[in-house]
Design a protein around this motif. Structure first.
Motif, PDB file in Angstrom:
ATOM      1  N   ARG A 233       0.836  -1.209  -0.091  1.00 46.85           N
ATOM      2  CA  ARG A 233       0.032   0.132   0.037  1.00 46.85           C
ATOM      3  C   ARG A 233       0.752   1.096  -0.144  1.00 46.85           C
ATOM      4  O   ARG A 233       1.936   1.268   0.627  1.00 46.85           O
ATOM      5  CB  ARG A 233      -0.882   0.127   1.266  1.00 46.85           C
ATOM      6  CG  ARG A 233      -2.049   0.890   1.170  1.00 46.85           C
ATOM      7  CD  ARG A 233      -3.111   0.686   2.254  1.00 46.85           C
ATOM      8  NE  ARG A 233      -3.450  -0.745   2.300  1.00 46.85           N
ATOM      9  CZ  ARG A 233      -4.501  -1.166   3.460  1.00 46.85           C
ATOM     10  NH1 ARG A 233      -4.684  -0.573   4.253  1.00 46.85           N
ATOM     11  NH2 ARG A 233      -4.675  -2.376   3.107  1.00 46.85           N
ATOM     12  N   SER A 245      -9.927  -1.780 -11.156  1.00 43.52           N
ATOM     13  CA  SER A 245     -10.216  -2.282  -9.628  1.00 43.52           C
ATOM     14  C   SER A 245      -9.131  -1.928  -8.841  1.00 43.52           C
ATOM     15  O   SER A 245      -7.777  -2.277  -9.290  1.00 43.52           O
ATOM     16  CB  SER A 245     -11.075  -3.110  -9.162  1.00 43.52           C
ATOM     17  OG  SER A 245     -10.140  -4.259  -9.108  1.00 43.52           O
ATOM     18  N   LYS A 246      -8.911  -1.102  -7.622  1.00 42.72           N
ATOM     19  CA  LYS A 246      -8.046  -1.249  -6.803  1.00 42.72           C
ATOM     20  C   LYS A 246      -8.635  -1.368  -5.513  1.00 42.72           C
ATOM     21  O   LYS A 246      -9.231  -0.452  -4.854  1.00 42.72           O
ATOM     22  CB  LYS A 246      -7.131   0.105  -6.794  1.00 42.72           C
ATOM     23  CG  LYS A 246      -6.093   0.405  -6.046  1.00 42.72           C
ATOM     24  CD  LYS A 246      -5.219   1.642  -6.000  1.00 42.72           C
ATOM     25  CE  LYS A 246      -4.367   1.954  -7.381  1.00 42.72           C
ATOM     26  NZ  LYS A 246      -3.673   3.095  -7.361  1.00 42.72           N
ATOM     27  N   THR A 247      -8.184  -2.169  -4.584  1.00 43.26           N
ATOM     28  CA  THR A 247      -8.656  -2.694  -3.471  1.00 43.26           C
ATOM     29  C   THR A 247      -7.674  -2.739  -2.467  1.00 43.26           C
ATOM     30  O   THR A 247      -6.677  -3.535  -2.711  1.00 43.26           O
ATOM     31  CB  THR A 247      -9.649  -3.775  -3.384  1.00 43.26           C
ATOM     32  OG1 THR A 247      -9.000  -4.820  -3.753  1.00 43.26           O
ATOM     33  CG2 THR A 247     -10.957  -3.350  -4.360  1.00 43.26           C
ATOM     34  N   ASN A 248      -7.948  -2.442  -1.189  1.00 47.33           N
ATOM     35  CA  ASN A 248      -7.005  -2.562  -0.048  1.00 47.33           C
ATOM     36  C   ASN A 248      -7.544  -4.052   0.690  1.00 47.33           C
ATOM     37  O   ASN A 248      -8.688  -3.811   1.229  1.00 47.33           O
ATOM     38  CB  ASN A 248      -7.023  -1.531   0.924  1.00 47.33           C
ATOM     39  CG  ASN A 248      -6.263  -0.287   0.321  1.00 47.33           C
ATOM     40  OD1 ASN A 248      -5.397  -0.545  -0.289  1.00 47.33           O
ATOM     41  ND2 ASN A 248      -6.682   0.742   0.928  1.00 47.33           N
ATOM     42  N   ASN A 249      -7.239  -5.194   0.103  1.00 45.54           N
ATOM     43  CA  ASN A 249      -7.787  -6.296   0.654  1.00 45.54           C
ATOM     44  C   ASN A 249      -7.459  -6.952   1.946  1.00 45.54           C
ATOM     45  O   ASN A 249      -6.160  -7.551   2.128  1.00 45.54           O
ATOM     46  CB  ASN A 249      -7.585  -7.381  -0.461  1.00 45.54           C
ATOM     47  CG  ASN A 249      -8.516  -8.778  -0.535  1.00 45.54           C
ATOM     48  OD1 ASN A 249      -9.079  -8.970   0.576  1.00 45.54           O
ATOM     49  ND2 ASN A 249      -8.625  -9.214  -1.627  1.00 45.54           N
ATOM     50  N   THR A 261      -2.183  -3.947  -1.294  1.00 48.03           N
ATOM     51  CA  THR A 261      -3.238  -3.293  -2.231  1.00 48.03           C
ATOM     52  C   THR A 261      -3.364  -4.426  -3.456  1.00 48.03           C
ATOM     53  O   THR A 261      -2.328  -4.747  -3.841  1.00 48.03           O
ATOM     54  CB  THR A 261      -2.832  -1.905  -2.902  1.00 48.03           C
ATOM     55  OG1 THR A 261      -3.086  -1.155  -1.804  1.00 48.03           O
ATOM     56  CG2 THR A 261      -3.977  -1.567  -3.894  1.00 48.03           C
ATOM     57  N   THR A 263      -4.263  -4.555  -7.338  1.00 49.18           N
ATOM     58  CA  THR A 263      -4.941  -3.740  -8.428  1.00 49.18           C
ATOM     59  C   THR A 263      -5.077  -4.673  -9.593  1.00 49.18           C
ATOM     60  O   THR A 263      -4.322  -5.557 -10.093  1.00 49.18           O
ATOM     61  CB  THR A 263      -3.607  -2.796  -8.878  1.00 49.18           C
ATOM     62  OG1 THR A 263      -3.413  -1.875  -7.837  1.00 49.18           O
ATOM     63  CG2 THR A 263      -4.210  -1.873 -10.204  1.00 49.18           C
TER      64      THR A 263
END
Length: 933
Positions: A233, A245-249, A261, A263
């Motif tokens: 991150r 999409s970009k998510t902090n999973n 992260t 992507t």
């Protein structure tokens, strides 16, 4: 497939198959991610080493051949990669990944061959891959798997046969090293604000995608790629397509030190593996949208963007894209155009589709420290790479033997795109210097090769790397320019090969071009104005050399000749069809439109020389450069007398244009390096001092005693030549001028008042005249340089010192990446070798460390050709020839990779020089003595 273009078909896949692929992929990803969470470990899974088998010397097995069989056709990849930007417990930087590929069986087979290199793959029930049938098809069980080291295959032997026309899904998990080897998926390190930064980047061309994930790694094996990157991150991930999409999973947080992260990028166009790209960094960008809404972004280190070093690249990208859309009559194929400047990059640039990678010197421009030449390099390289977005990426060669179609075309049209972006620079004229004359130098050797080679000649990674050479790039460009000249640019651009409306040709385009493409070399066209006869002969620097490569055309060409007589342009003629008028003033290859050299009878040479001295401007600028270059090379080939060639330089007293001076300087530099260890050197220096003095004085006058630079683009280049040659030949006041500028800088380092255009010359002359103090100051400034172009100037100048121990220390620095970046090591050795004192030191250094460099860069690296050329450029004695042959013999087992052909060329060039010097050294000495008095 045969030679020519490979145009991928957009294969329609049934919705049910796509759904099955998506389902399999989602399940696979979920399993891996959940496994990671439960393990709370830094790897997707525990990787094991495959059995490894070398390739036997003779074998008919498919896995022992370098080319993939035609049994499988990839359609679709899902690739997830997770680079670690910190060392693991073993002190290594690694990446982990999972990959799935859907392929169609084209022919019944019980064997899957897929490229893989330097990856540890996870074992699934005793095997290193999982195979699934799609759309209700049952896949045969895997019998055994192993890694075939030489051919770089993951070999999967099946219990049964795959069925033609059916689709299958191959899944692998793997771990690889994120090494600093500049190949595949690798890491780069740089310092910013006192902090070491790590980035993960790619270079897949030509055979390195297999180092990132298992894949069918041939240019004709196109597929769609879905890329997912997992990264720290705070960093940014880029790939060929736009992120969707970009998510902090949270499920991927593996401990307090990891905050990740994910992507996900949209599907790519159907494309070749060598064009895949991804980057993880904390870079930032500037952006703009073109008229059609395409997003253009320039990415670089934060400091570089803050200093506005990306502005020029952004400003020229939009007009260049606009030009190529018109040129190809096709819209830009993608929705975004990312261009990124990288601290470590082995090539100058790489045309990854939608994410073009550059060395910093090829993309970043700072007007405070970058020279005019840096600016020109940026516009030509950007134009070259953007040309590939259509020609090379959208349309791709099937195999590397036809690389010239890709690189030669881009090398040709880069000048058209650059000319559109900078219309006042006369960029098209410079092709004579940077393509045509460069190609001549290599293509006049018996060790040259045709533009298009037979497929069986290009197999191994090192043979593929050898194709990235002057022939593919520069000869390809020169031959295409010639085609454009006799067809016209509009016909070449729009119409098919033999559809030439309004153009009358004596032969078909197919017949004409086959002779230029399928046989190596080029002709020297001889025009005898006494008889009107026009003839041709294969031009070789060593006329008595034996050409082993056979040609069905017997080394004859259909030659289009544009010409003038008595200063008036004449109708084009074709060799073998017409003759010229007798006893008249003739200049052939007008505007240097053709790929051939020209010789004349002595009377016509005398008339040309007389015209140059009385009014040289009657002859076009590029033809003045042609006369110089042809004459010197005809003399080197013992076709004309060397004193006749030397006489072409006498008119330079009156020449002010860049292109003729640059052509002259290149040939004179060859003579400098041939004679700078003999008594000829002093007389030669005295003559050249006399010739360059008016040019030096001219620029001193128009620049207010060297306090300004000319406004004209090429005039700025000529000013550099005037200063450089005047200092090297001892023109009064020149060396004192450069030393005083450098001394002022040493006294006040923050205030460098030396103009960026002149810095390379000033730095080199001052360091050459000085000692350890000047060298150490230059080294400190190099270490502090924040602009790549300035760092290159200093790195080159440090090689100019005349102090042997400093040069030896500098050579040692090339083995320490903390001092000299790995991408710059071999070019630094080359700079040292260009110094008369440094050349033997560099040659000994390379010989002593050949195994080290070969292992460090890998057999497929592009760098070996240039390294061998640089350290052997001065060789001209029997002893040096014997050293070359001993080097070839001593390292035969290790090999020379992409330098194999360069080594053979070095032997050939040295042999030719020895023979030429036997008959020409004394006449050259006497001529210079007589003309310098």
């Amino acid at each position: 497939m045969g030679k020519g273009y490979y145009i991928s078909k957009h294969l329609a896949t049934a919705a049910m198959v796509l759904a099955a692929i998506a389902l399999v992929t989602i399940i696979a990803l979920s399993v891996v991610y959940n496994r990671e969470k439960s393990k709370n470990a830094a790897k997707f899974s525990k990787a094991t080493t495959l059995p490894v088998f070398p390739t036997p010397k003779t074998s008919n097995e498919p896995w022992d051949k370098y080319r993939l069989p035609d049994t499988l056709s990839p359609q679709y990849y899902n690739v997830t990669l997770w680079p670690r930007l910190v060392k693991n417990a073993n002190g290594m930087y690694i990446f982990t990944g999972i990959s799935g590929v859907m392929f169609t069986c084209e022919k019944k087979t019980d064997l899957i061959l897929i490229h893989s290199n330097k990856l540890n793959l996870t074992v699934f029930k005793g095997h290193h891959a999982k195979l699934t049938g799609l759309s209700g098809v049952t896949a045969p069980a895997i019998k055994t798997t192993w890694f075939q080291s030489e051919t770089q295959y993951l070999v999967i032997q099946l219990e049964g046969k795959l069925k033609p026309g059916k689709d299958y899904w191959l899944y692998t998990e793997f771990t690889g090293e994120l090494a600093d080897d500049l190949e595949g998926f690798y890491r780069s390190e740089y310092m910013e604000n006192g902090e070491k930064k790590i980035i993960a980047i790619t270079q897949m061309q030509a055979t390195y995608a297999r180092k990132a994930f298992p894949c069918f790694d041939e240019p004709g094996m196109k597929a769609v790629f879905h890329i997912t990157l997992i990264h720290d991150r705070g960093t940014t991930a880029l790939s060929n397509s736009q992120e969707i999409s970009k998510t902090n999973n949270p499920s991927l947080n593996l401990g307090p030190h990891n905050c990740l992260t994910e992507t996900i990028f949209g599907p790519t166009k159907r494309m070749s593996t060598y064009l895949i790209a991804f980057v993880v960094s904390d870079f930032t960008y500037i952006d703009a949208k073109d008229k059609k809404g395409v997003l253009v972004r320039i990415w670089a280190r934060k400091k570089a963007i803050e200093d506005r070093q990306g502005d020029y690249a952004l400003n020229i990208t939009q007009p260049i894209l606009e030009f190529f859309e018109k040129y190809y009559n096709t819209s830009y194929p993608l929705s975004k155009s990312d261009q990124i400047a990288l601290p470590d990059f082995n090539s100058g640039a790489m045309e990854n589709w939608g994410l073009v990678a550059y060395r910093e010197t090829a993309l970043l421009y700072d007007p405070r420290t970058s020279a005019n030449g840096n600016k020109q390099r940026i516009v030509t390289v950007v134009s070259h790479e953007l040309a590939h977005m259509w020609f090379g990426n959208l349309v791709t060669v099937k195999w590397w033997n036809d690389l010239w179609l890709n690189e030669g075309f881009a090398s040709y049209v880069e000048y058209l795109g650059a000319d559109y972006a900078e219309p006042t620079w006369n960029m098209k004229d410079q092709t004579i210097l940077y393509d045509l004359q460069s190609a001549f130098a290599v293509d006049s050797l018996t060790s040259s090769h045709p533009l298009s080679r037979k497929e069986e000649e290009v197999n191994t990674p090192s043979e593929i790397s050898e194709m990235f050479n002057t022939i593919s790039y520069s000869k390809g460009a020169a031959v295409l320019k010639m085609l454009s000249e006799f067809l016209t640019e509009s016909v070449l651009r729009i119409h098919a090969v033999d559809q030439t409306p309004g153009i009358k040709l004596p032969y078909s385009v197919h017949e004409i071009m086959n002779r230029w493409i399928l046989q190596m070399g080029f002709p020297v066209v001889t025009i005898d104005t006494r008889t009107g006869n026009v003839s041709q002969k294969h031009f070789l620097l060593e006329p008595e050399a034996v050409v082993d490569r056979k040609s069905e055309f017997n080394y004859e060409w259909f030659v289009p000749i544009k010409w003038m007589k008595k200063g008036q342009v004449q109708d084009q003629l074709w060799l073998l069809q017409k003759s010229v008028s007798k006893n008249e003033w003739v200049l052939a290859n007008l505007h240097v439109s053709g790929y051939f050299r020209v010789n004349y009878d002595l009377g016509n040479w005398e008339r040309l020389l007389s015209q140059l001295e009385s009014n040289h401007q009657v002859i076009p600028v590029v033809n003045r450069a042609q006369i110089l270059d042809d004459a010197f090379n005809l003399a080197r080939a013992s076709i004309i007398n060397i004193t006749l060639a030397l006489r072409t330089t006498k008119y330079l007293l009156h020449e002010r244009e860049y292109i003729p001076w640059e052509a002259a300087l290149r040939n004179l530099n060859y003579f400098f390096q041939l004679f700078d260890r003999s008594e000829v050197y002093g007389a030669m220096q005295a003559y050249l001092k006399k010739q360059v003095k008016p040019l030096f004085e001219y620029f001193g006058t128009i620049s207010s005693n060297w306090t300004t630079v000319p406004s004209g683009h090429t005039d700025q280049f000529t000013q550099i030549i005037a200063l450089s040659l005047a200092c090297s030949t001892g023109v009064e006041g020149c060396r004192e001028l450069t030393r005083s500028w450098f001394k002022k800088w040493m006294q006040n380092p923050p205030n460098n008042a030396i103009h960026p255009n002149l810095r390379s010359t000033v730095y080199c002359n001052a360091i050459a005249a000085g000692g350890a103090e000047e060298w150490n100051f230059g080294w400190q400034m190099f270490q502090k340089a924040t602009v790549a172009a300035e760092a290159v100037k200093l790195r080159s100048a440090l090689a100019c010192t005349k102090v042997p121990w400093l040069l030896n220390r500098y050579l040692e620095y090339t083995m320490n990446p903390e001092k000299i970046r790995k991408q710059d090591a071999t070019s630094t050795i080359g700079y040292i070798a260009s110094n008369i004192i440094g050349q033997p030191l560099a040659w000994d250094f390379v010989r002593a460390n050949w195994d080290y460099f070969f292992k460090l860069y890998g057999t497929g690296s592009f760098i070996f050709s240039g390294l061998i050329r640089d350290v052997t450029y001065r060789f001209c004695t029997p002893f040096e020839l014997s050293q070359l042959k001993r080097f070839q013999k001593d390292n035969a087992e290790t090999g020379f990779g992409s330098g194999t052909q360069a080594l053979q060329q070095a032997i050939e060039k040295t042999t030719a020089k020895i023979k030429w010097l036997e008959g020409n050294k004394e006449p050259v000495l006497q001529w210079f003595l007589s003309e310098s008095a």
